[in-house]
Design a protein around this motif. Structure first.
Motif, short mmCIF file in Angstrom:
data_model
loop_
_atom_site.label_atom_id
_atom_site.label_comp_id
_atom_site.label_asym_id
_atom_site.label_seq_id
_atom_site.Cartn_x
_atom_site.Cartn_y
_atom_site.Cartn_z
N GLU A 18 0.69 -1.67 0.30
CA GLU A 18 0.16 -0.39 -0.12
C GLU A 18 0.49 1.03 -0.14
O GLU A 18 0.64 2.25 -1.03
CB GLU A 18 -0.94 0.23 1.29
CG GLU A 18 -2.12 -1.10 1.15
CD GLU A 18 -2.62 -1.20 2.52
OE1 GLU A 18 -1.95 -0.56 3.60
OE2 GLU A 18 -3.77 -2.21 2.39
N GLU A 19 1.80 1.77 0.40
CA GLU A 19 3.07 1.70 0.48
C GLU A 19 3.09 2.37 -1.04
O GLU A 19 3.76 4.21 -0.93
CB GLU A 19 3.76 2.32 1.74
CG GLU A 19 2.88 2.50 3.12
CD GLU A 19 4.51 2.07 4.08
OE1 GLU A 19 5.66 1.71 4.05
OE2 GLU A 19 4.00 1.91 5.26
N LEU A 20 3.98 1.73 -1.10
CA LEU A 20 4.57 1.72 -2.25
C LEU A 20 3.36 2.05 -3.32
O LEU A 20 3.51 3.43 -4.54
CB LEU A 20 4.98 0.31 -2.90
CG LEU A 20 6.46 0.18 -2.45
CD1 LEU A 20 6.74 -2.02 -2.02
CD2 LEU A 20 7.57 1.19 -2.28
N VAL A 21 2.51 1.59 -3.56
CA VAL A 21 1.19 2.20 -4.53
C VAL A 21 1.27 3.71 -4.59
O VAL A 21 1.51 4.15 -5.08
CB VAL A 21 0.30 1.82 -4.42
CG1 VAL A 21 -0.89 2.59 -5.22
CG2 VAL A 21 0.36 0.07 -4.58
N LYS A 22 1.12 4.52 -2.86
CA LYS A 22 1.14 5.54 -2.75
C LYS A 22 2.36 6.44 -2.83
O LYS A 22 2.19 6.98 -3.26
CB LYS A 22 0.07 6.22 -1.31
CG LYS A 22 -1.06 5.09 -1.53
CD LYS A 22 -1.22 5.83 0.48
CE LYS A 22 -2.06 5.18 1.03
NZ LYS A 22 -2.77 5.18 2.32
N ALA A 23 3.08 5.97 -2.88
CA ALA A 23 4.08 6.63 -3.13
C ALA A 23 4.94 6.78 -4.42
O ALA A 23 5.53 7.83 -5.07
CB ALA A 23 6.25 5.95 -2.51
N MET A 24 4.92 5.69 -5.85
CA MET A 24 5.31 5.89 -6.65
C MET A 24 3.89 5.97 -7.39
O MET A 24 4.25 6.68 -8.82
CB MET A 24 5.13 3.91 -7.54
CG MET A 24 6.62 3.75 -6.26
SD MET A 24 7.16 2.28 -6.46
CE MET A 24 6.81 1.52 -8.37
N GLY A 25 2.60 5.90 -6.95
CA GLY A 25 1.31 6.31 -7.62
C GLY A 25 1.72 6.05 -9.08
O GLY A 25 0.97 6.67 -9.94
N VAL A 26 1.31 4.49 -9.19
CA VAL A 26 1.22 3.84 -10.09
C VAL A 26 0.72 2.83 -8.75
O VAL A 26 -0.23 2.30 -8.52
CB VAL A 26 3.09 3.41 -10.96
CG1 VAL A 26 3.22 4.01 -11.16
CG2 VAL A 26 3.10 2.25 -9.60
#
Length: 70
Positions: A18-26
């Motif tokens: 979830e953190e990566l989805v938000k941080a990367m915007g993908v």
């Protein structure tokens, strides 16, 4: 190819995802694609040099990929 990944509430991998989805915007699928590519580079460096394919190579353009949270 279609893959389903079950990430249960409270599981460390789910919060990382979830953190990566938000941080990367993908999309979640893109996060998983990039994670697989990075793991491949790390674990099989001699093979990675021979594979210089762009995004979507394994699936082909327009192929669906899904990650499901349960």
């Amino acid at each position: 190819m279609r893959a389903t990944v079950v990430l249960k509430p409270g599981e460390t991998a789910r919060s990382h995802y979830e953190e990566l989805v938000k941080a990367m915007g993908v999309s979640g699928a893109q996060v998983l694609r990039e994670a697989l590519a990075e793991l491949h580079r790390k674990m099989l460096p001699q093979q990675t040099a021979a594979h210089t394919h762009g995004p979507g190579h394994a699936e082909g353009p327009g192929s669906p990929a899904r990650a499901s949270l349960v």
